[in-house]
Write a protein that holds these residues in place. Structure first.
Motif, short mmCIF file in Angstrom:
data_model
loop_
_atom_site.label_atom_id
_atom_site.label_comp_id
_atom_site.label_asym_id
_atom_site.label_seq_id
_atom_site.Cartn_x
_atom_site.Cartn_y
_atom_site.Cartn_z
N ALA A 188 -2.59 126.94 60.61
CA ALA A 188 -1.19 126.97 61.02
C ALA A 188 -0.89 125.64 61.72
O ALA A 188 -1.76 125.04 62.33
CB ALA A 188 -0.95 128.15 61.96
N TRP A 189 0.35 125.20 61.59
CA TRP A 189 0.72 123.92 62.19
C TRP A 189 2.08 124.02 62.88
O TRP A 189 2.87 124.89 62.58
CB TRP A 189 0.74 122.81 61.13
N THR A 190 2.31 123.12 63.83
CA THR A 190 3.62 122.92 64.42
C THR A 190 3.93 121.45 64.31
O THR A 190 3.03 120.60 64.38
CB THR A 190 3.69 123.36 65.90
N GLY A 191 5.19 121.14 64.12
CA GLY A 191 5.59 119.74 64.00
C GLY A 191 7.07 119.62 63.75
O GLY A 191 7.81 120.60 63.78
N ALA A 192 7.50 118.41 63.50
CA ALA A 192 8.90 118.14 63.23
C ALA A 192 9.32 118.74 61.89
O ALA A 192 8.49 118.91 60.98
CB ALA A 192 9.14 116.62 63.22
N THR A 193 10.60 119.06 61.76
CA THR A 193 11.14 119.53 60.49
C THR A 193 10.81 118.49 59.42
O THR A 193 10.93 117.29 59.64
CB THR A 193 12.67 119.71 60.60
N GLY A 194 10.33 118.95 58.27
CA GLY A 194 9.92 118.05 57.19
C GLY A 194 8.43 117.80 57.13
O GLY A 194 7.93 117.19 56.18
N THR A 195 7.70 118.28 58.13
CA THR A 195 6.24 118.09 58.14
C THR A 195 5.59 118.78 56.95
O THR A 195 4.63 118.26 56.37
CB THR A 195 5.63 118.61 59.46
N GLY A 196 6.12 119.93 56.53
CA GLY A 196 5.55 120.64 55.39
C GLY A 196 5.53 119.77 54.14
O GLY A 196 4.51 119.71 53.44
N ALA A 197 6.62 119.09 53.86
CA ALA A 197 6.68 118.21 52.69
C ALA A 197 5.70 117.05 52.82
O ALA A 197 5.08 116.63 51.83
CB ALA A 197 8.10 117.68 52.50
N LYS A 198 5.51 116.54 54.02
CA LYS A 198 4.54 115.45 54.23
C LYS A 198 3.11 115.94 54.00
O LYS A 198 2.28 115.22 53.46
CB LYS A 198 4.69 114.88 55.64
N LEU A 199 2.84 117.18 54.41
CA LEU A 199 1.51 117.75 54.16
C LEU A 199 1.26 117.90 52.66
O LEU A 199 0.17 117.60 52.17
CB LEU A 199 1.38 119.10 54.88
N VAL A 200 2.28 118.36 51.93
CA VAL A 200 2.14 118.49 50.47
C VAL A 200 1.88 117.13 49.84
O VAL A 200 1.00 116.99 48.98
CB VAL A 200 3.39 119.16 49.85
N ALA A 201 2.63 116.13 50.25
CA ALA A 201 2.45 114.79 49.69
C ALA A 201 1.03 114.28 49.93
O ALA A 201 0.44 113.65 49.06
CB ALA A 201 3.48 113.83 50.30
N ALA A 202 0.48 114.57 51.11
CA ALA A 202 -0.89 114.13 51.41
C ALA A 202 -1.91 114.88 50.56
O ALA A 202 -2.87 114.28 50.06
CB ALA A 202 -1.18 114.35 52.90
N LEU A 203 -1.72 116.19 50.36
CA LEU A 203 -2.71 116.99 49.63
C LEU A 203 -2.66 116.80 48.12
O LEU A 203 -3.67 116.92 47.44
CB LEU A 203 -2.54 118.47 49.97
N LYS A 204 -1.49 116.52 47.57
CA LYS A 204 -1.41 116.42 46.11
C LYS A 204 -2.06 115.15 45.57
O LYS A 204 -2.14 114.96 44.36
CB LYS A 204 0.03 116.56 45.62
N ALA A 205 -2.60 114.34 46.46
CA ALA A 205 -3.38 113.17 46.04
C ALA A 205 -4.62 113.58 45.27
O ALA A 205 -5.19 112.78 44.51
CB ALA A 205 -3.77 112.32 47.26
N TRP A 206 -5.07 114.84 45.45
CA TRP A 206 -6.24 115.36 44.75
C TRP A 206 -5.77 116.43 43.78
O TRP A 206 -5.56 117.59 44.17
CB TRP A 206 -7.27 115.92 45.73
N PRO A 207 -5.61 116.10 42.50
CA PRO A 207 -5.02 117.03 41.54
C PRO A 207 -5.87 118.25 41.21
O PRO A 207 -5.39 119.15 40.53
CB PRO A 207 -4.80 116.16 40.29
N MET A 208 -7.09 118.32 41.72
CA MET A 208 -7.92 119.50 41.45
C MET A 208 -7.78 120.57 42.53
O MET A 208 -8.31 121.67 42.38
CB MET A 208 -9.39 119.10 41.30
N LEU A 209 -7.03 120.30 43.60
CA LEU A 209 -6.81 121.30 44.65
C LEU A 209 -5.83 122.36 44.20
O LEU A 209 -4.97 122.12 43.34
CB LEU A 209 -6.24 120.63 45.91
N ARG A 210 -5.92 123.53 44.81
CA ARG A 210 -4.90 124.58 44.71
C ARG A 210 -4.50 124.87 46.15
O ARG A 210 -5.35 125.18 46.97
CB ARG A 210 -5.48 125.85 44.08
N PHE A 211 -3.20 124.76 46.44
CA PHE A 211 -2.78 124.96 47.82
C PHE A 211 -1.32 125.40 47.91
O PHE A 211 -0.56 125.27 46.96
CB PHE A 211 -3.00 123.70 48.66
N GLU A 212 -0.99 125.91 49.09
CA GLU A 212 0.39 126.28 49.45
C GLU A 212 0.66 125.76 50.85
O GLU A 212 -0.24 125.75 51.69
CB GLU A 212 0.57 127.79 49.50
#
Length: 166
Positions: free
Chosen positions: A54-78
């Motif tokens: 779980a995380w807390t942060g500024a509005t828009g942090t979720g999209a930044k987390l997705v951008a960081a994780l999709k660098a690895w195309p073999m992951l499955r995440f939400e």
């Protein structure tokens, strides 16, 4: 100007062992604080690991987390981001071969489909079946179908909290 704050959850459903530390580092760069996820074997995929945080942060942090994780195309995440003052919540899902699905989310976790999306779908659907397929696309059914077995494998797993440095 005061920054709006929100919270959400990152569910890494399947990650190769060799990338687990890299995922920690990617989340750390976005959150701006040390991250050490509790990785567990993912029974739905041999050799894969899963973690939730779980995380807390500024509005828009979720999209930044997705951008960081999709660098690895073999992951499955939400990644979820809860609604905050002036902003809808969001659910973003990533599945190899499908890419990212992103949709607004209500306070109770339901995906929201807008009036205009429904009007367009109704106007362009030639049959009941094409309407159903279009609605499935609007709701991310292909991502949900893929991720469901991974979600069940993580039921009851502990969740840690990350707090963004602001």
């Amino acid at each position: 100007m005061q920054r709006r704050s929100t919270q959400g959850v990152v569910f890494v459903h399947a990650c190769p062992k060799a990338l687990c530390q890299h995922v920690d580092w990617a989340l750390e760069r976005v959150i701006g604080a040390p991250v050490s996820l509790s990785w567990a074997e993912q029974p739905a995929q041999h050799g894969a690991y899963r973690a939730e945080v779980a995380w807390t942060g500024a509005t828009g942090t979720g999209a930044k987390l997705v951008a960081a994780l999709k660098a690895w195309p073999m992951l499955r995440f939400e990644v979820t981001e809860e609604p905050s003052q002036g902003s809808d919540g969001e659910r973003m899902m990533y599945v190899p071969g499908h890419g990212v699905f992103r949709a607004p989310m209500s306070a109770n976790g339901d995906l929201m489909v807008s009036e205009q999306q429904l009007r367009h779908l109704a106007a362009t659907s030639g049959s009941g079946e094409s309407f159903r397929h279009g609605l499935d696309a609007l709701l991310g059914a292909a991502w949900d179908d893929d991720l469901e077995v991974y979600r069940h494998a993580g039921d009851g797993a502990p969740i840690s909290w990350l707090h963004q440095v602001v």
